[in-house]
Design a protein around this motif. Structure first.
Motif, PDB file in Angstrom:
ATOM      1  N   GLY B  65      50.136  66.740  57.687  1.00 21.56           N
ATOM      2  CA  GLY B  65      49.371  65.526  57.961  1.00 21.56           C
ATOM      3  C   GLY B  65      50.184  64.350  58.460  1.00 21.56           C
ATOM      4  O   GLY B  65      49.616  63.299  58.775  1.00 21.56           O
ATOM      5  N   HIS B  66      51.506  64.496  58.505  1.00 19.60           N
ATOM      6  CA  HIS B  66      52.315  63.410  59.064  1.00 19.60           C
ATOM      7  C   HIS B  66      53.608  63.983  59.621  1.00 19.60           C
ATOM      8  O   HIS B  66      54.567  64.247  58.892  1.00 19.60           O
ATOM      9  N   ALA B  67      53.606  64.198  60.931  1.00 20.62           N
ATOM     10  CA  ALA B  67      54.817  64.649  61.624  1.00 20.62           C
ATOM     11  C   ALA B  67      54.764  64.051  63.024  1.00 20.62           C
ATOM     12  O   ALA B  67      53.795  63.390  63.394  1.00 20.62           O
ATOM     13  N   HIS B  68      55.838  64.247  63.758  1.00 19.41           N
ATOM     14  CA  HIS B  68      55.921  63.734  65.129  1.00 19.41           C
ATOM     15  C   HIS B  68      56.425  64.851  66.027  1.00 19.41           C
ATOM     16  O   HIS B  68      57.446  65.469  65.729  1.00 19.41           O
ATOM     17  N   THR B  69      55.738  65.056  67.156  1.00 14.02           N
ATOM     18  CA  THR B  69      56.115  66.154  68.052  1.00 14.02           C
ATOM     19  C   THR B  69      57.519  65.976  68.637  1.00 14.02           C
ATOM     20  O   THR B  69      58.108  66.916  69.125  1.00 14.02           O
ATOM     21  N   ILE B 297      43.304  56.550  65.028  1.00 17.77           N
ATOM     22  CA  ILE B 297      44.248  55.459  65.290  1.00 17.77           C
ATOM     23  C   ILE B 297      45.339  55.448  64.228  1.00 17.77           C
ATOM     24  O   ILE B 297      45.072  55.678  63.057  1.00 17.77           O
ATOM     25  N   LYS B 298      46.561  55.155  64.656  1.00 17.01           N
ATOM     26  CA  LYS B 298      47.663  54.947  63.719  1.00 17.01           C
ATOM     27  C   LYS B 298      48.136  53.502  63.838  1.00 17.01           C
ATOM     28  O   LYS B 298      48.506  53.049  64.925  1.00 17.01           O
ATOM     29  N   VAL B 299      48.133  52.807  62.715  1.00 19.85           N
ATOM     30  CA  VAL B 299      48.660  51.443  62.657  1.00 19.85           C
ATOM     31  C   VAL B 299      49.919  51.460  61.803  1.00 19.85           C
ATOM     32  O   VAL B 299      49.977  52.168  60.792  1.00 19.85           O
ATOM     33  N   GLN B 381      49.472  56.134  54.964  1.00 17.92           N
ATOM     34  CA  GLN B 381      50.555  57.075  55.221  1.00 17.92           C
ATOM     35  C   GLN B 381      51.844  56.565  54.584  1.00 17.92           C
ATOM     36  O   GLN B 381      52.191  55.405  54.752  1.00 17.92           O
ATOM     37  N   HIS B 382      52.533  57.425  53.897  1.00 14.94           N
ATOM     38  CA  HIS B 382      53.735  57.147  53.090  1.00 14.94           C
ATOM     39  C   HIS B 382      53.302  56.516  51.763  1.00 14.94           C
ATOM     40  O   HIS B 382      53.413  57.137  50.734  1.00 14.94           O
ATOM     41  N   CYS B 383      52.870  55.264  51.812  1.00 13.63           N
ATOM     42  CA  CYS B 383      52.327  54.598  50.617  1.00 13.63           C
ATOM     43  C   CYS B 383      53.241  54.852  49.418  1.00 13.63           C
ATOM     44  O   CYS B 383      52.791  55.119  48.310  1.00 13.63           O
ATOM     45  N   SER B 445      56.179  65.609  55.558  1.00 15.27           N
ATOM     46  CA  SER B 445      57.613  65.634  55.878  1.00 15.27           C
ATOM     47  C   SER B 445      58.021  64.479  56.783  1.00 15.27           C
ATOM     48  O   SER B 445      59.180  64.108  56.831  1.00 15.27           O
ATOM     49  N   ASP B 446      57.068  63.943  57.569  1.00 18.90           N
ATOM     50  CA  ASP B 446      57.396  62.958  58.595  1.00 18.90           C
ATOM     51  C   ASP B 446      58.434  63.518  59.577  1.00 18.90           C
ATOM     52  O   ASP B 446      59.260  62.776  60.096  1.00 18.90           O
ATOM     53  N   ALA B 447      58.427  64.834  59.785  1.00 18.48           N
ATOM     54  CA  ALA B 447      59.372  65.418  60.747  1.00 18.48           C
ATOM     55  C   ALA B 447      59.308  64.612  62.046  1.00 18.48           C
ATOM     56  O   ALA B 447      58.221  64.237  62.459  1.00 18.48           O
TER      57      ALA B 447
HETATM   58 ZN   LIG Z   1      56.108  58.888  60.803  1.00 16.94          ZN
END
Ligand SMILES: [Zn+2]
Lengths: 299, 547
Positions: B65-69, B297-299, B381-383, B445-447
């Motif tokens: 639910g939270h990664a970056h390509t 949307i991501k803020v 996200q993260h929180c 993971s926030d990869a």
């Molecule tokens: Zn991130």
């Protein structure tokens, strides 16, 4: 492309302080200067419609040779693009986002060849400022912005009574002692105070209401002076100077170009044939012309 | 009639509460016909029995639910992290443990490049684990003086470069006065560039383009390979700029027959006025395909805790650092929330510090009164620093949370000693409290910030072990079953996708993670070490070994 570095002014301040109104005021009163405005808000280019000449991708051109563009996260590229425009702008104005720290932006500018960081002008929403400064979320951001300012504009000052404005002025003197403070209404401030003095300082006009607010003087000391010491004293001393610009002969020999914006000053080598004279401008109230003359003669 | 395949498995963990375990799963048209016994599934008519998974464990394909390509793109650079890490081709790069080893690995890579002027970018350096010894410009010059070299730190906020790179950027000079550019005794920059504003002028010269979070075509393909290797079948790209070019590239690549994952890019909020942003995301939503899900949307509200740029409430940072930075003004956040609720667009908000979390909660409450929208699932996200009272308010407002469980391992010791101190480090990423409060929860993971791998992330939430081996916050640990739920249905829920993926039950997409061991049977401490055979995505089989 000329060799002169392009001056860059950062206009900061929290949302609602009137940055956009002031940018439009500057564009209307540019007095022949070609301005490039870079906006880092939410992508909307906040230019009054009647000023717009043509619109392109993220770029608006404005009558009189001015342009406005939004730079997203890439200030460096936008600045370089501005510098390469033909004709080249005379001055770049960066309108920073409401939560940005303007000093950090000016520092970035200082890293890019061909630009001269001219100063930070922070707008304060005069009636709201004291309340906003203690807001648990944004209070410290607003204080950081104020402490970064070379010049603080107490905007919407007409909404305050005389005593309220005085109290705010005192509070700012305490909170941001480094900054020159100017009251303004709807961002209508003397262009010289924001952008510095133009090539023909005496011919340029502060315009309307602002005219009566300001006073100026040209210093022409008889003997060469210690330019750095003089610039520092003008910037930091109690003379009421908001802006100063001009050429003087230096005691070390040669000519220097002096820039003062609030507490910020800069001295760089100038051409030998430059006509000496340092123009100082400040609020009429508190402007001490005779002390400045004495200072220059003894520097 | 379309063909039906029935897969047998050693065990199928379905995450379907009506039938938690099965031996067979039937797939038709890329979807799950049913899970149960062979006899039950035979009632659907003709089928092919496929026994290739008979020794394997199947569980729902995992949802990150939270990664970056950009993780996919970064692997073309030299890996310089402290911990072992697997690349898209399955090669495990050993962690580099000394500056000498960093230079050695750079030299090896340098020797492979023929063009003498091509840049040499490295990534994931973490001086915290190298006794905070810094890499100098001169050391990097010993690798090459002709080509620009740049090493990105694991934090993403510091770049070390060599002399050539500084020269190309016009920064190889004395007299610089910037807190982000430390100077050496000779008055020249040391080559360390701290903060995005000083990194961006140099980045493009060393192979780090300005739009760093965007991946390119090959990067997206490589990212897909990493998904297969880690059992992931649905994955977010949490801060995408989504220009026309990048959307068409993503549509093309994910549309290829062999692309193995469903990618969910969220539109980054900057660059458009709120009303245009919402309209743009509504437009993008209509372009969604079965493997590219658009329309969210991501803020970003604040920065990071280890970078001291997160917004903390009293008493602030443990080491006395000044409070962090806002990346959005409260009024702007409010405008986005109002307009998004009105349009039915979901917003995910990055809040690391507890003051940023408080702002998001304070802002959403009034926006919901104005635009009541049940089931909005706005997600924090993260929180990482939320306290129990904040979780209770999130529950009241119908918010979800995606906690950064990998942080315990990678930076937990730093949080304890330096950033927030023992007490708050203990409650960071409070999974137990979130679940007990009833806040729908995912973990991530926030990869590329930490490696992609939901089983590792689950392990982090279950054990809360730091890199030094301590258990930090044992009261906030969750069970293996809860952690497995979080990396499947939990994450799917935060994306409004729990009706399509996240469990193995009739009607859902045939997405499976194929494991060599049973995560519910191994020791919890071994969760992270379970080998992943590969995945099934939309009924298509992807063996990691064949990539
Ligand atoms: Zn991130």
């Amino acid at each position: 492309m000329t060799g002169e570095p392009l001056p860059v002014t950062v206009i900061g301040g929290y949302l609602g302080a009137g940055k956009t109104t002031m940018v439009n005021h500057l564009l209307r009163n540019a007095g022949g200067r070609r301005l490039a405005v870079l906006v880092n808000e939410f992508g909307e280019l906040p230019i009054d419609e009647d000023l717009i000449e043509a619109e392109g991708d993220n770029l608006i051109s404005i009558a009189g040779g001015c342009v406005c563009c939004s730079f997203g996260s890439d200030l460096t590229a936008a600045l370089i693009q501005m510098a390469q425009m033909d004709p080249r702008p005379d001055h770049v104005v960066i309108e920073s986002s409401g939560v940005a720290i303007p000093g950090a932006i000016l520092l970035t500018v200082s890293l890019i060849d061909g630009f001269r960081p001219d100063g930070t002008v922070v707008l304060a929403d005069a009636p709201q400022l004291r309340r906003a400064a203690v807001d648990p979320y944004i209070g410290d951001t607003i204080l950081r912005q104020l402490r970064d300012a070379n010049i603080v504009l107490m905007n919407k000052s007409d909404l305050l009574g005389e005593t309220e404005l005085e109290a705010l002025d005192l509070w700012l003197a305490d909170t941001a002692p480094q900054a020159a403070r100017i009251p303004s209404i709807r961002g209508a401030v003397a262009i010289e105070a924001v952008l510095g003095l133009g090539a023909e300082p005496l011919a340029s006009s502060a315009g309307g209401h602002a005219d009566k607010l300001f006073d100026s003087i040209v210093l022409r000391p008889a003997a060469p002076v210690d330019c750095e010491a003089l610039a520092a004293r003008i910037a930091e001393g109690p003379y009421g100077v908001v802006r100063a610009k001009g050429y003087l002969r230096d005691r070390q020999g040669g000519v220097r170009l002096i820039h003062v914006a609030g507490n910020r000053w800069e001295v760089t080598p100038g051409p030998d044939d430059a006509r000496p004279g340092l123009v100082c401008i400040g609020l009429r109230e508190g402007f001490d012309g005779s002390a400045l003359v004495a200072l220059a003669d003894s520097a | 009639m379309p063909a039906t395949t029935i897969y047998s498995a050693q065990k199928i963990i379905t995450m379907n509460p009506s039938r938690p375990v099965a031996t067979h799963v039937a797939v038709r048209d890329g979807r799950i016909l049913g899970a149960g016994t062979l006899e039950e599934l035979e009632t659907w008519g003709d089928y092919t029995l496929d026994d290739r998974f008979k020794d394997k464990i199947l569980m729902p394909g995992m949802v990150e639910g939270h990664a970056h390509t950009m993780e996919g793109t970064l692997w073309r650079n030299v890996y310089l992290g402290y911990f072992d890490r697997m690349d898209p081709d399955g090669k495990v790069w050993s962690g580099v443990k000394t500056i000498e080893a960093v230079l050695e690995r750079l030299k090896e890579a340098e020797a492979q490049i023929t063009d003498p002027e091509a840049p040499l970018p490295g990534w994931q350096l973490d001086p915290i684990y190298l006794n905070n010894v810094r890499v100098t410009r001169q050391q990097l010059d010993s690798v090459s003086s002709t080509r620009p070299i740049g090493i990105m730190h694991a934090s993403g906020h510091i770049l070390n470069v060599n002399t050539k790179a500084l020269e190309l950027a016009g920064l190889m000079k004395t007299g610089l006065n910037h807190p982000g550019i430390p100077l050496g005794p000779d008055g020249y920059p040391t080559g360390e560039l701290k903060g995005p504003e000083v990194m961006t002028p140099v980045g493009p010269h060393v192979g780090y383009e300005r739009a760093l979070t965007d991946c390119d075509e090959q990067g997206l393909r490589d990212f897909g390979k990493l998904c297969v290797r880690t059992g992931v079948t649905t994955i977010t790209d949490l801060a995408a700029r989504l220009t026309d070019d990048s959307v068409s590239m993503m549509l093309r690549v994910t549309g290829e027959k062999t692309y193995p994952a469903c990618v969910v890019p969220l539109r980054f909020f900057l660059g458009l006025a709120p009303k245009d942003l919402v309209a743009e995301v509504v437009r993008l939503k209509g372009m969604s395909t079965e493997r590219l899900s658009l329309g969210r949307i991501k803020v970003v509200a604040d920065g990071s805790i280890q970078g001291f740029s997160a917004r903390l409430r009293w008493p602030g940072y443990h080491n006395g650092a000044e409070n962090g930075l806002w990346y959005v003004a409260p009024e702007q956040l409010s405008e986005i929330y109002h307009l998004a609720l009105e349009a039915g667009v979901q917003v995910h908000t990055h809040t690391n510090g507890d003051q940023a979390t408080e702002l998001a909660i304070d802002t959403l409450g009034p926006a919901l009164l104005k635009h009541p929208r049940r089931d909005h699932r706005f997600t924090l996200q993260h929180c990482q620093l939320a306290d129990a009272a904040q979780f209770r308010r999130m529950k009241e407002l119908g918010m979800c949370v995606n906690l950064f469980a990998n942080h315990h391992f990678y930076w937990g010791d730093e949080h304890y000693k330096l950033t927030v101190g023992p007490d708050r480090a203990t409650r960071m990423n409070a999974c137990r409290t979130a679940l007990d409060t009833g806040v729908p929860m995912a973990i991530h993971s926030d990869a590329p910030v930490t490696p992609l791998g939901p089983l590792f992330t689950a392990w982090g939430a279950v054990t809360r072990r730091t890199a030094s081996g301590r258990v930090q916050g044992e009261e906030e640990r969750i069970t293996v079953a809860e952690a497995l739920w979080a990396v499947t249905l939990g994450a799917a829920y935060t994306l409004h996708m729990d009706g399509e993926v996240g469990s193995i039950e009739t009607g859902k997409r045939a997405d499976f993670a194929v494991l060599e061991q049973d995560p519910t049977e191994v020791e919890p401490e071994a969760l992270k070490d379970i080998p992943v055979w590969g995945t099934v995505q939309g009924g298509r089989v992807f063996a990691a070994a064949d990539l």
